[in-house]
Enzyme design. Structure first.
Site, PDB file in Angstrom:
ATOM      1  N   TYR A 106      33.753  48.015  28.451  1.00  0.00           N
ATOM      2  CA  TYR A 106      32.443  48.058  29.094  1.00  0.00           C
ATOM      3  C   TYR A 106      32.583  47.729  30.577  1.00  0.00           C
ATOM      4  O   TYR A 106      33.235  46.750  30.953  1.00  0.00           O
ATOM      5  CB  TYR A 106      31.475  47.084  28.400  1.00  0.00           C
ATOM      6  CG  TYR A 106      31.185  47.524  26.988  1.00  0.00           C
ATOM      7  CD1 TYR A 106      30.070  48.293  26.692  1.00  0.00           C
ATOM      8  CD2 TYR A 106      32.086  47.233  25.962  1.00  0.00           C
ATOM      9  CE1 TYR A 106      29.836  48.744  25.398  1.00  0.00           C
ATOM     10  CE2 TYR A 106      31.861  47.677  24.666  1.00  0.00           C
ATOM     11  CZ  TYR A 106      30.739  48.438  24.389  1.00  0.00           C
ATOM     12  OH  TYR A 106      30.523  48.899  23.115  1.00  0.00           O
ATOM     13  N   GLY A 155      24.952  41.580  18.619  1.00  0.00           N
ATOM     14  CA  GLY A 155      24.965  42.047  17.248  1.00  0.00           C
ATOM     15  C   GLY A 155      25.741  41.065  16.391  1.00  0.00           C
ATOM     16  O   GLY A 155      26.724  40.470  16.842  1.00  0.00           O
ATOM     17  N   ASN A 179      29.205  40.397  18.045  1.00  0.00           N
ATOM     18  CA  ASN A 179      29.982  41.581  18.394  1.00  0.00           C
ATOM     19  C   ASN A 179      30.067  41.723  19.908  1.00  0.00           C
ATOM     20  O   ASN A 179      29.052  41.696  20.599  1.00  0.00           O
ATOM     21  CB  ASN A 179      29.312  42.822  17.792  1.00  0.00           C
ATOM     22  CG  ASN A 179      29.940  44.106  18.295  1.00  0.00           C
ATOM     23  OD1 ASN A 179      31.155  44.216  18.391  1.00  0.00           O
ATOM     24  ND2 ASN A 179      29.101  45.080  18.622  1.00  0.00           N
ATOM     25  N   HIS A 212      45.577  27.814  73.945  1.00  0.00           N
ATOM     26  CA  HIS A 212      44.130  27.780  73.785  1.00  0.00           C
ATOM     27  C   HIS A 212      43.442  28.792  74.685  1.00  0.00           C
ATOM     28  O   HIS A 212      43.969  29.214  75.710  1.00  0.00           O
ATOM     29  CB  HIS A 212      43.554  26.380  74.074  1.00  0.00           C
ATOM     30  CG  HIS A 212      44.332  25.589  75.075  1.00  0.00           C
ATOM     31  ND1 HIS A 212      44.795  24.325  74.820  1.00  0.00           N
ATOM     32  CD2 HIS A 212      44.757  25.893  76.328  1.00  0.00           C
ATOM     33  CE1 HIS A 212      45.462  23.877  75.868  1.00  0.00           C
ATOM     34  NE2 HIS A 212      45.447  24.812  76.793  1.00  0.00           N
TER      35      HIS A 212
END
Length: 455
Positions: free
Chosen positions: A99, A136, A166, A360
């Protein structure tokens, strides 16, 4: 055993309240679908088939790759209908269904599931939860064998009391899939064709349904809204933090650390809070990274130090080099061993030789700087004329005075010195001193302007 993988990614994701398709929402800098595809590739299938629907063109555009077969599901009629759209392209022995909105699934979990699948056995990934609402339910007989899956909306009270849910992730024998797809019905509360109905069909056909579970339930957690998306993000980051700590990294606070890419680490690495690692980052032994740093597509060699609030992208820091605080290393920046970049220094496509120092307030773009060269504060390479970029080259042991403008293309040869405030436009020969500034003139008796009095 050959393998086809089908990834279901056609859903709209209305609860996201977004124009972006749900599966393209990011977790750790990659789309949810991108994570699933990455896991799928590690299983070395013969085909990866992505079923798309809502926002199909955008999904294709974002994830186009030679090894992906995009399959269109014009109408979203359920998970069973989605898998059926991919049937004509499936030629392997086994089909694994994943998925696109379940991004944390581990490859090791999928390998265990696939080991359960065969011609006579179906592999089903389940999860046991205290509150399985929405899942499920796995229905088993007295011998503990799976007999069916009942969707939450179709379940009775006894079935809703079941804690085993599930995940939807299945490993199926391909030879039987077409028959099962043809027998699906939408006679249910949702009016959809459920892929889960193949479980009862498999049992009726004499197959065994073998189950596996993930080590961590979050592996199978999907994201239907932005709150769930944020939960996936935080869980992913904590998981990555644990992985890095197991390899020898000290994280000052794993809850304030983000990985958004592929990170390789050595031992005895120290990472302070609010550090973000993006893209491909290589961190060797004994590296230290201060707080609030962003590091992207960068290599940090042994003993390098990145001080607080620095931003590095596409850079290489050599052994024992240091940068920051508040340093910015842009793409193409390379620091050789023991080179130093201080606060408020920006490098772009610049190479600092061994032991070179830029203390710097400096910008160096398209520059080659020799070993042990020292760049004074306020120095700028003027590398762009509005149309083209030009290079500045400095030899070894050069000393650049403060507040210099180096107008490229220009070369300052080994051992040369430039005076503070100079604008260098021509080659400075080895060992020479270049002074390129107006002579000071003092005006005696000068008076400052006075403010005009208001009437």
């Amino acid at each position: 055993m050959s393998l086809d993988i089908v990834i279901l990614a056609a859903g709209q994701g209305t609860r996201m309240r977004s124009a972006l398709p749900k599966v393209l929402h990011p977790v750790a800098g990659n789309s949810m679908l991108g994570h699933v595809i990455h896991s799928a590739r590690q299983l070395q299938p013969q085909g990866i088939h992505v079923v798309i629907g809502h926002g199909a063109e955008l999904v294709r555009e974002r994830l186009a790759a030679d090894d992906l077969n995009f399959v269109m599901q014009d109408k979203q009629l359920g998970t069973g209908h989605a898998v059926a759209q991919a049937l004509p392209a499936l030629t392997a022995d086994t089909v694994l269904v994943l998925y696109g909105d379940v991004p944390l699934i581990e490859v090791e979990t999928l390998q265990r599931l696939l080991a359960k699948a065969s011609d006579q056995q179906l592999g089903l990934l389940t999860v046991t939860l205290e509150d399985p609402t929405g899942y499920g339910r796995i229905v088993r007989d007295e011998q503990g064998q799976v007999t069916a899956i009942v969707e939450h909306k179709d379940a009775n009270d006894a079935q809703k009391a079941i804690k085993e849910g599930n995940t939807g992730i299945l490993a199926l024998p391909a030879a039987r899939l077409a028959d099962w797809m043809g027998r699906l019905s939408n006679n249910n509360a949702q009016g959809e064709y459920y892929l889960t109905d193949v479980i009862a069909m498999a049992v009726a056909d004499g197959l065994v349904v073998a189950t596996e579970q993930p080590h961590d339930p979050m592996e199978v957690q999907g994201a239907n809204d932005r709150r769930q998306l944020s939960e996936l993000e935080r869980h992913y980051q904590l998981r990555e933090g644990r992985r890095l700590m197991a390899q020898g990294v000290t994280l000052r606070d794993p809850a304030r650390f983000d990985v958004r890419g592929e990170v390789t680490v050595g031992r005895d690495v120290l990472i302070d809070i609010n550090v973000i690692l993006e893209g491909k980052v290589v961190i060797e032994d004994d590296v230290q990274i201060g707080p609030n740093c962003v590091i992207k597509n960068t290599t940090l060699r042994k003993g390098a130090v990145v001080k607080a609030n620095s931003h590095l992208e596409g850079a290489v820091m050599g052994e024992g080099s240091d940068a920051g605080p508040f340093a910015r290393l842009r793409p193409g920046s390379v620091l050789d061993a023991k080179a130093h970049v201080g606060n408020f220094v920006e490098l772009k496509n610049a190479h600092l030789g061994e032991g070179a120092k830029v203390g710097h307030l400096t910008y160096l773009g398209d520059a080659e700087i020799g070993a042990r060269t020292n760049i004074g504060a306020g120095t700028i390479t003027c590398n762009y004329d509005g149309a083209n970029k030009f290079k500045t080259v400095m030899g070894e042991d050069v000393f650049i005075g403060s507040n210099n403008s180096l107008v490229a293309p220009v070369e300052i040869k080994a051992g040369a010195t430039t005076a503070a405030g100079s604008t260098i436009t021509q080659t400075v020969e080895a060992g020479d001193l270049a002074v390129a500034r107006a002579r000071q003139r003092n005006i005696s008796g000068w008076k400052r302007p006075e403010k005009t009095k208001k009437s």
